[in-house]
Design an enzyme around this catalytic site. Structure first.
Site, PDB file in Angstrom:
ATOM      1  N   CYS A 193       0.839  -1.032  -0.016  1.00 56.25           N
ATOM      2  CA  CYS A 193      -0.032   0.009  -0.126  1.00 56.25           C
ATOM      3  C   CYS A 193       0.866   1.255   0.172  1.00 56.25           C
ATOM      4  O   CYS A 193       1.609   1.512   0.901  1.00 56.25           O
ATOM      5  CB  CYS A 193      -0.683  -0.015   1.302  1.00 56.25           C
ATOM      6  N   CYS A 217      -0.148   3.867  -6.555  1.00 55.94           N
ATOM      7  CA  CYS A 217      -1.259   3.134  -5.714  1.00 55.94           C
ATOM      8  C   CYS A 217      -1.401   1.738  -6.357  1.00 55.94           C
ATOM      9  O   CYS A 217      -1.463   1.685  -7.590  1.00 55.94           O
ATOM     10  CB  CYS A 217      -2.633   3.894  -5.764  1.00 55.94           C
TER      11      CYS A 217
HETATM   12  N1  DGL Z   1      -3.827   0.601  -2.536  1.00 54.36           N
HETATM   13  C1  DGL Z   1      -3.488   1.598  -1.666  1.00 54.36           C
HETATM   14  C2  DGL Z   1      -2.399   2.482  -2.000  1.00 54.36           C
HETATM   15  O1  DGL Z   1      -1.725   2.013  -2.641  1.00 54.36           O
HETATM   16  C3  DGL Z   1      -4.667   2.177  -0.775  1.00 54.36           C
HETATM   17  C4  DGL Z   1      -5.863   2.882  -1.742  1.00 54.36           C
HETATM   18  C5  DGL Z   1      -6.801   3.306  -0.943  1.00 54.36           C
HETATM   19  O2  DGL Z   1      -7.446   2.448   0.069  1.00 54.36           O
HETATM   20  O3  DGL Z   1      -7.120   4.621  -0.900  1.00 54.36           O
HETATM   21  O4  DGL Z   1      -2.356   3.515  -1.756  1.00 54.36           O
END
Ligand code: DGL
Length: 268
Positions: A74, A189
């Site tokens: 994440c 993301c």
């Molecule tokens: N997939 C996550 C990231 O890489 C979080 C996305 C989210 O929940 O806003 O930031």
């Protein structure tokens, strides 16, 4: 049950599966435990305090399972809370692998001085400036444009790939990339690799960089394959069936796979 020789992978939802997919390529014979905090997504519009609260609960959960190696799949967590988590949980025996820190070096390879590199990410990641900070350490001449993309995570989690609104939102963000004549676009993301088909309607596929590959390599540099069969246990904090449906479009997840609904981490 306790898990030894296991890698824990964490994200807010299905995004971290883009990282797990890369981990499985380099470390196929390891046991994995995947945790998607679906009750609290999206993380990208939340405060550092909230995200830290969720992250602490997740890492404590991994500790109760005996999982000691954690891939933070994440970007938002890597950007906002990695340093705090490292300080708090390293003494408790966890080894934590963040995303952004391992990606910056690889992301700029092949670029010329003064080129522009765009980063598509959540609002929280963009605001943190973490990508620009890490990239500038490698090449300070590069122009880094961080583009917050609220709404992208929802497209992925709710499978809205075909909608006109999704198309228009992606087009709007990609226009910024084109206006800046970017030579590379970081998918900052872990949900965004699911959007590559849509994104590449506006720019060649080769321009997009997926940080997941760098994280997987940095984990594989220190962890060896074991005799485990590479099987995966899934845990989510909400709606396991929805999680499976969204995951399926990108990840080979079987209907009968173990996907446990665990108690939500709630600030209330
Ligand atoms: N997939 C996550 C990231 O890489 C979080 C996305 C989210 O929940 O806003 O930031």
């Amino acid at each position: 049950m306790t898990y030894c020789d296991t890698i824990g992978v964490m994200d807010s939802g299905v995004g971290g599966l883009t990282v797990l997919k890369e981990l499985l390529k380099v470390l196929p014979s390891v046991k994995y435990v995947y945790l998607g905090d679906t009750a609290n997504l999206p993380y990208g519009c939340k405060s550092k305090e909230e995200i830290l609260f969720f992250n602490r609960n997740i890492l404590n959960f991994f500790l109760t399972l005996g999982v000691k190696d954690i891939a933070i799949a994440c970007n938002t967590t890597s950007a906002l809370t990695y340093e705090d988590l490292k300080e708090e949980f390293t003494p408790k025996g966890l080894r934590i692998f963040p995303l952004i820190h391992s990606a910056a070096y690889n992301a700029v390879q092949g670029l010329d001085d003064n080129d522009c590199i765009c980063v598509l990410s959540t609002t929280a990641t963009a605001k943190s400036g973490k990508y620009a900070q890490e990239i500038k350490k490698v090449n300070p001449t590069l122009k880094v444009v961080e583009i917050p993309c609220p709404g992208f995570v929802e497209i992925v989690e709710n499978r809205l790939y075909e909608s006109k609104d999704s198309y228009n939102l992606v087009k709007e963000k990609m226009q910024i990339v084109l206006d800046n004549n970017a030579k590379r676009v970081i998918l900052g993301c872990t949900h965004y690799p699911y959007l590559v088909d849509l994104l590449s309607e506006f720019a060649p596929k080769e321009i997009f960089f997926n940080p997941a590959c760098s994280l997987a390599k940095s984990v594989a540099a220190v962890i060896r394959n074991t005799n485990a069969k590479g099987d995966i246990d899934f845990y989510v904090t909400k709606a396991p069936d929805e999680f499976k449906k969204s995951a399926k479009l990108f990840f080979d997840i079987q209907d009968d796979v173990k996907c446990v609904k665990m108690p939500e981490f709630s600030l209330k």
